[in-house]
Design a protein around this motif. Structure first.
Motif: not given
Length: 318
Positions: A207, A296, A298, A301-302
């Protein structure tokens, strides 16, 4: 109880939730370390004890604290001795040094006293990242009172290129006798990694914004900078990893996250430990590198969702 007093907290570079605070803690062996905490807006589901990795500091975990307070958890993080704004052992504060690895357990004890002083909501949960994974695993053996734990890229072994392993073993064994204990480990630099390494090809995160965030923190607050480890740190870390490897896994529910592109800690050691943790799960994270909590969106978040689910599942087991 450990002594506490207000400490500097760099809100402007932390990007954490509102209301964060930091305190100085005095350890039983006379070191001054720093702890920072954030609370969620509503009733908390418990408190996450965030055990950072080598070179890290409270403000680095501001975004993670936002992620987890939004999910209902308070977060308590620490500057280990020798890094952040905590006392540093050597005249050149950029050298990463520790006399004995179990000295970090003195910091854990002071942090737990502080959690009680603050009356942080229980149950308590542990997250250990990288070096904090080794400190955290040792703390579990010492009776750390948590309902469940999670690790991200834990340092249960150090990734050393095969060709350099004989030299590393020699340094670890004979470095002190040769007067090298306080010398920088060869192949490392006195600057912090993100200061001298461009984003392209870095081994921490995919990221770009998060990488720039880390670089900005170093530029804005140079007192937080920590470069490579000393020979003594390497020797002590290798000894601790070997000692931990010999122990059975603690009876604490665990989930460990390991990036599929991990290049810093020993992936073999992580796989070995998790195959021997009956109440543990290994979660391999596609695309991710070492800084799983700074990957990153996503990915973050996971992983944060999975951590929250894991901790909620074991909320009543303490």
């Amino acid at each position: 109880m450990a002594e506490t007093s207000p400490a500097p907290f760099f809100t402007e570079i932390a990007r954490g939730p509102d209301g964060g605070e930091a305190h100085w803690l005095a350890t039983r062996d006379g070191q001054r370390i720093r702890a920072g905490h954030w609370r969620p807006a509503g009733e908390a589901l418990g408190t996450i004890l965030m055990f950072p990795g080598r070179t890290e500091y409270i403000e680095k975990y501001g975004p993670f604290a936002s992620d987890m307070t939004e999910r209902g958890f308070a977060v308590l993080a620490v500057d280990w001795r020798g890094q952040g704004l905590a006392d540093r052992a050597l005249a050149d504060r950029r050298l990463g040094h520790v006399d004995h690895f179990d000295d970090f357990q003195q910091d854990v004890a002071a942090l737990m006293d502080h959690a009680r002083t603050l009356d942080l909501p229980q149950p308590w949960y542990l997250i250990g990242h990288s070096m904090g994974g080794a400190i955290g695993l040792r703390a579990l053996y010492e009776g750390l009172p948590v309902a469940a734990c999670a690790f991200t890229a834990p340092m249960w072994g150090i990734r050393i290129p095969f060709a350099l392993r004989p030299a590393a073993r020699l340094l670890a064994r004979f470095g002190a006798a040769l007067g090298l204990s306080e010398k920088l480990v060869p192949t490392t630099t006195i600057e912090q990694y993100v200061q001298v390494t461009p984003f392209e090809g870095n081994t921490l995160t995919t990221d770009a914004d998060m990488y720039a965030f880390l670089q900005l923190q170093m530029a804005k607050k140079p007192d937080l900078v920590l470069g490579g480890p000393t020979v003594q740190w390497l020797a002590q870390a290798m000894i601790e990893c070997a000692a931990l490897r010999e122990k059975t896994s603690p009876d604490v529910p665990c989930v460990t996250f390991l990036g599929e592109n991990e290049q810093i800690v020993s992936t073999e050691a992580v796989h070995d430990r998790m195959t021997r943790w009956p109440s543990g799960t290994l979660d391999l994270v596609p695309e991710a590198q070492h800084e799983i909590l700074m990957e990153q969106l996503h990915i973050r978040t996971r992983v944060c969702d999975a951590i929250a689910t894991h901790f909620k599942k074991h909320k009543l087991t303490q």
